[in-house]
Structures are given as structure tokens and as C-alpha cells.
Design an enzyme around this catalytic site. Sequence first.
Site, mmCIF file in Angstrom:
data_model
loop_
_atom_site.group_PDB
_atom_site.id
_atom_site.type_symbol
_atom_site.label_atom_id
_atom_site.label_comp_id
_atom_site.label_asym_id
_atom_site.label_seq_id
_atom_site.Cartn_x
_atom_site.Cartn_y
_atom_site.Cartn_z
ATOM 1 N N CYS A 174 -14.543 -5.250 -3.473
ATOM 2 C CA CYS A 174 -14.924 -4.372 -4.585
ATOM 3 C C CYS A 174 -14.156 -3.063 -4.470
ATOM 4 O O CYS A 174 -14.145 -2.428 -3.413
ATOM 5 C CB CYS A 174 -16.420 -4.104 -4.554
ATOM 6 S SG CYS A 174 -16.926 -2.835 -5.740
ATOM 7 N N CYS A 227 -18.456 -6.688 -9.082
ATOM 8 C CA CYS A 227 -19.102 -6.733 -7.771
ATOM 9 C C CYS A 227 -20.603 -6.979 -7.891
ATOM 10 O O CYS A 227 -21.323 -6.217 -8.540
ATOM 11 C CB CYS A 227 -18.854 -5.404 -7.076
ATOM 12 S SG CYS A 227 -19.794 -5.184 -5.577
ATOM 13 N N SER A 236 18.451 -19.499 3.212
ATOM 14 C CA SER A 236 18.036 -19.213 1.843
ATOM 15 C C SER A 236 19.128 -19.645 0.876
ATOM 16 O O SER A 236 20.261 -19.867 1.271
ATOM 17 C CB SER A 236 17.768 -17.715 1.675
ATOM 18 O OG SER A 236 17.344 -17.440 0.359
ATOM 19 N N ASP A 266 0.116 -17.935 -1.151
ATOM 20 C CA ASP A 266 -0.324 -19.258 -1.605
ATOM 21 C C ASP A 266 -1.160 -19.996 -0.555
ATOM 22 O O ASP A 266 -1.765 -21.027 -0.839
ATOM 23 C CB ASP A 266 0.876 -20.114 -2.048
ATOM 24 C CG ASP A 266 1.955 -20.247 -0.968
ATOM 25 O OD1 ASP A 266 1.622 -20.163 0.235
ATOM 26 O OD2 ASP A 266 3.131 -20.427 -1.336
ATOM 27 N N CYS A 323 -22.653 -3.980 -6.419
ATOM 28 C CA CYS A 323 -22.755 -2.874 -7.383
ATOM 29 C C CYS A 323 -23.765 -3.219 -8.477
ATOM 30 O O CYS A 323 -24.578 -2.382 -8.872
ATOM 31 C CB CYS A 323 -21.405 -2.607 -8.053
ATOM 32 S SG CYS A 323 -20.221 -1.683 -7.065
ATOM 33 N N HIS A 374 1.187 -10.062 3.271
ATOM 34 C CA HIS A 374 0.733 -9.543 1.985
ATOM 35 C C HIS A 374 -0.655 -10.066 1.624
ATOM 36 O O HIS A 374 -1.003 -10.187 0.448
ATOM 37 C CB HIS A 374 1.755 -9.868 0.892
ATOM 38 C CG HIS A 374 3.054 -9.126 1.081
ATOM 39 N ND1 HIS A 374 4.228 -9.482 0.468
ATOM 40 C CD2 HIS A 374 3.343 -8.023 1.822
ATOM 41 C CE1 HIS A 374 5.196 -8.634 0.828
ATOM 42 N NE2 HIS A 374 4.680 -7.745 1.661
HETATM 43 P P1 OAD Z 1 11.830 -13.400 -3.708
HETATM 44 O O1 OAD Z 1 11.640 -14.115 -5.003
HETATM 45 O O2 OAD Z 1 12.215 -11.981 -3.760
HETATM 46 O O3 OAD Z 1 12.923 -14.160 -2.837
HETATM 47 C C1 OAD Z 1 12.904 -15.555 -2.662
HETATM 48 C C2 OAD Z 1 14.222 -15.978 -2.066
HETATM 49 O O4 OAD Z 1 14.153 -17.378 -1.753
HETATM 50 C C3 OAD Z 1 15.396 -15.799 -3.014
HETATM 51 O O5 OAD Z 1 16.476 -15.268 -2.287
HETATM 52 C C4 OAD Z 1 15.700 -17.223 -3.503
HETATM 53 O O6 OAD Z 1 17.074 -17.429 -3.752
HETATM 54 C C5 OAD Z 1 15.265 -18.034 -2.310
HETATM 55 N N1 OAD Z 1 14.833 -19.404 -2.644
HETATM 56 C C6 OAD Z 1 14.061 -19.827 -3.664
HETATM 57 N N2 OAD Z 1 13.831 -21.151 -3.577
HETATM 58 C C7 OAD Z 1 14.490 -21.572 -2.471
HETATM 59 C C8 OAD Z 1 14.646 -22.853 -1.831
HETATM 60 N N3 OAD Z 1 14.059 -23.959 -2.304
HETATM 61 N N4 OAD Z 1 15.401 -22.901 -0.709
HETATM 62 C C9 OAD Z 1 15.993 -21.795 -0.203
HETATM 63 N N5 OAD Z 1 15.868 -20.579 -0.755
HETATM 64 C C10 OAD Z 1 15.117 -20.465 -1.865
HETATM 65 O O7 OAD Z 1 10.472 -13.611 -2.888
HETATM 66 P P2 OAD Z 1 9.998 -12.861 -1.582
HETATM 67 O O8 OAD Z 1 11.157 -12.393 -0.786
HETATM 68 O O9 OAD Z 1 9.009 -13.725 -0.921
HETATM 69 O O10 OAD Z 1 4.808 -9.275 -2.908
HETATM 70 O O11 OAD Z 1 9.263 -11.609 -2.207
HETATM 71 C C11 OAD Z 1 8.672 -10.657 -1.370
HETATM 72 C C12 OAD Z 1 7.471 -10.028 -2.010
HETATM 73 O O12 OAD Z 1 7.831 -9.498 -3.284
HETATM 74 C C13 OAD Z 1 6.351 -10.990 -2.323
HETATM 75 O O13 OAD Z 1 5.516 -11.222 -1.214
HETATM 76 C C14 OAD Z 1 5.621 -10.331 -3.439
HETATM 77 C C15 OAD Z 1 6.767 -9.781 -4.222
HETATM 78 O O14 OAD Z 1 6.523 -8.644 -4.933
HETATM 79 C C16 OAD Z 1 3.656 -8.939 -3.519
HETATM 80 O O15 OAD Z 1 3.246 -9.502 -4.490
HETATM 81 C C17 OAD Z 1 2.902 -7.838 -2.867
HETATM 82 ZN ZN ZN Z 2 -19.225 -2.877 -5.385
#
Ligand code: OAD
Ligand code: ZN
Length: 314
Positions: free
Chosen positions: A142, A166, A274, A117, A169, A134
Site C-alpha cells: 500500500c 488497500c 545477447s 516475470d 486502509c 527489480h
Molecule cells: P532491454 O529490452 O533493455 O534489453 C534486452 C536485450 O536483450 C537487448 O539487447 C536485446 O537485443 C536482447 N535480446 C532480446 N531477445 C534476445 C534473445 N532471444 N537472445 C539474445 N538477446 C536477446 O531489457 P533489460 O536490459 O532487461 O526495468 O532492461 C532493463 C530494465 O529496463 C528492466 O528491468 C526494466 C526496464 O525499464 C523496470 O521496469 C524497472
Molecule cells: Zn493502506
Amino acid sequence: KRAKLMKYNTVNDAVSLIQNAKNIIVLTGAGISTSLGIPDFRSAQNGLYTQLANLDLPINDPQEVFNIDIFREDPTIFYTVAKDILPNTKKFSPTHAFIAMLQQKGKLLTNYSQNIDNIEANAGISPDKLIQCHGSFATATCQKCGHKVIGDAIFSDIKEGRIPRCDKCISTLRAAGTSKRKRGGKRSSSGKRSRYNSDDTDDDDNFDIPQAGVMKPDITFFGEALPDTFHDRLVKHDKDLVDLVIVIGTSLKVAPVSEVVPYLPPHIPQIYISRTPVSHINFDIDLLGDCDVVVAELCRRAGWDLKHEMIPPD
Ligand code: OAD
Ligand code: ZN
């Protein structure tokens, strides 16, 4: 599993660890942005994957939206979802402000963020303290010729539900088309490209677009390598400097980011903040709850003024 360092247990222990640390690694995930209305991925109620499971997408598992092989087969699946996950706020959460405050106090070694974000920038976290593990929407590439553009260049396509193609391209295809015609390719009497656009006399040159490469934002999909800076910074720089690890708002379900914590020297204290506890990694101190509330309390006890009010309106 790493053994817990038994000397740290309480909230006050966390406060004094933070007060005394000089080189903190803060590892963040989607949980630090949910208070801004951005869904995380895996929360059962509002997580993006829960929401996607309710759509009628032609995939078995919502994570496949970010799978590189699926993207190569059919980019429309990702682009159905992409318009809803584009960064579109200038705000940042108190947790982002907390990380920026650690930076201001000279305590932030690196913020490893899994988030795409780009809200770290809104909070003033310096690019040289930030590893976007990430990737981000800041640039796009492209998939055919490797041409890179700034992310803004493809945002209007994404927002309008078109698949961005692209430019390079397209101009290559057009140049090839032109030279073919110069060498005696078929022309209509008017000189228009009747071969491609039989009854279309406007100058819309879109005939070659479907052959042009598809642009993909430089966010890391499943099946793609993380940016080199992730590994380089961790192994060659941070590993020997870090004196405290704070993990905030991530389920630690995705490798290799999930391996950062076990990779770091085991005598370095580790704090987990968390809503949801993890069982696959042993932290020394678990501060379970809303991360904005937890960091505000840590700052209150440290006597630091965490400026929530600096969250600007959109
Ligand atoms: P997750 O959704 O797997 O985990 C988010 C964690 O934050 C969970 O344990 C929630 O309980 C906690 N949480 C949510 N809101 C909260 C708050 N206000 N205060 C405290 N805790 C809170 O997200 P990520 O671990 O970031 O990758 O996910 C990892 C990766 O998986 C992402 O970067 C994404 C995804 O697939 C890609 O897209 C490549
Ligand atoms: Zn291209």
C-alpha cells in the site's frame, strides 16, 4: 572502461572458463524470456517501450509507466499496462534451463535478474541463489500505509482493469466512519449511512475506497531504491567470491544493475551473450546471437546435456 583480459577470445575459451569456474555470477535481462513470447523493453521491433509508444498514453516517454512519481500522481497509467505484463506462464527458456544447470553443477554463485516475470522459479533456480534486482509481482504494498500483501491478492483487480486498493486502509476508514456515527454522526432513520450513500440502500461499503491507499506491486520503479538484498549480496558476499561473470539478454541501460559489471574486480573474466552488442562496457568475450542458441552451443561443446525438453506445456 575496464581493459579487456586479452587471453580470452574464442567460444572455446568461454566453454573452458565455464567448465573451470566455481562461482559464476549470471546477470540477466528481458532477452532471456523473449523466446517465450514475453517482449523485452528496448528492442525496436517488439519491445514493450516501442509498443507503449504507439498507445495514446498521457506520458512523454514510455519508461514513465514505471516512474514512481507518475504512479503517485496517476496510477491508472501503470494499471492500463500492468494486466499485459503479469507473469502468466509455467514455462522457461533454454537459457533459464542453462542457469539452473549451472546451479545443479554447483557453479552458480548468484543469478542477478532484472526480470519481473519470475520465470527463474519455473526453472528451479533456488531463491537463495536469485536476486530479483527489480523486485517482482510476488508481493504488493500500500502506497499510503505500507501494508503488504501477496501479489495474488491484487491480480484479479489488475486483470479486470481496476486499481487495487488497500484492505487495511479500507477497514481503518470503515472503523473511523463507524465510530463517528456512534458518537452521534448523522444517520438516516434506517441506520444506513445516508451521508455517503444517499439513495443507495444496498450494503456495498465501497464509499470509502477512493480514500484508501493504492496498492503497487513490489516491482522497482524508476525513482525507487532496489531491494536491500541486491547491494548486500553483491558487496558483502559475491564480490570476493566470484570467478566468472556471464551477462545474458540485457542492454545494460539501467543503473545500478548496469554498474555491477564494472564494479566487480577487473581480473574476473566477463562474457556477454545477447543479440545486440554494447559499447559502454568492455567484455572479454562477446557471444552475439540468440541466447538460447548460444547457451545450447556452449553446452554442446562442454559435453553437457541441456534438457530443452524439460520445458513443460502451459
Ligand atoms: P532491454 O529490452 O533493455 O534489453 C534486452 C536485450 O536483450 C537487448 O539487447 C536485446 O537485443 C536482447 N535480446 C532480446 N531477445 C534476445 C534473445 N532471444 N537472445 C539474445 N538477446 C536477446 O531489457 P533489460 O536490459 O532487461 O526495468 O532492461 C532493463 C530494465 O529496463 C528492466 O528491468 C526494466 C526496464 O525499464 C523496470 O521496469 C524497472
Ligand atoms: Zn493502506
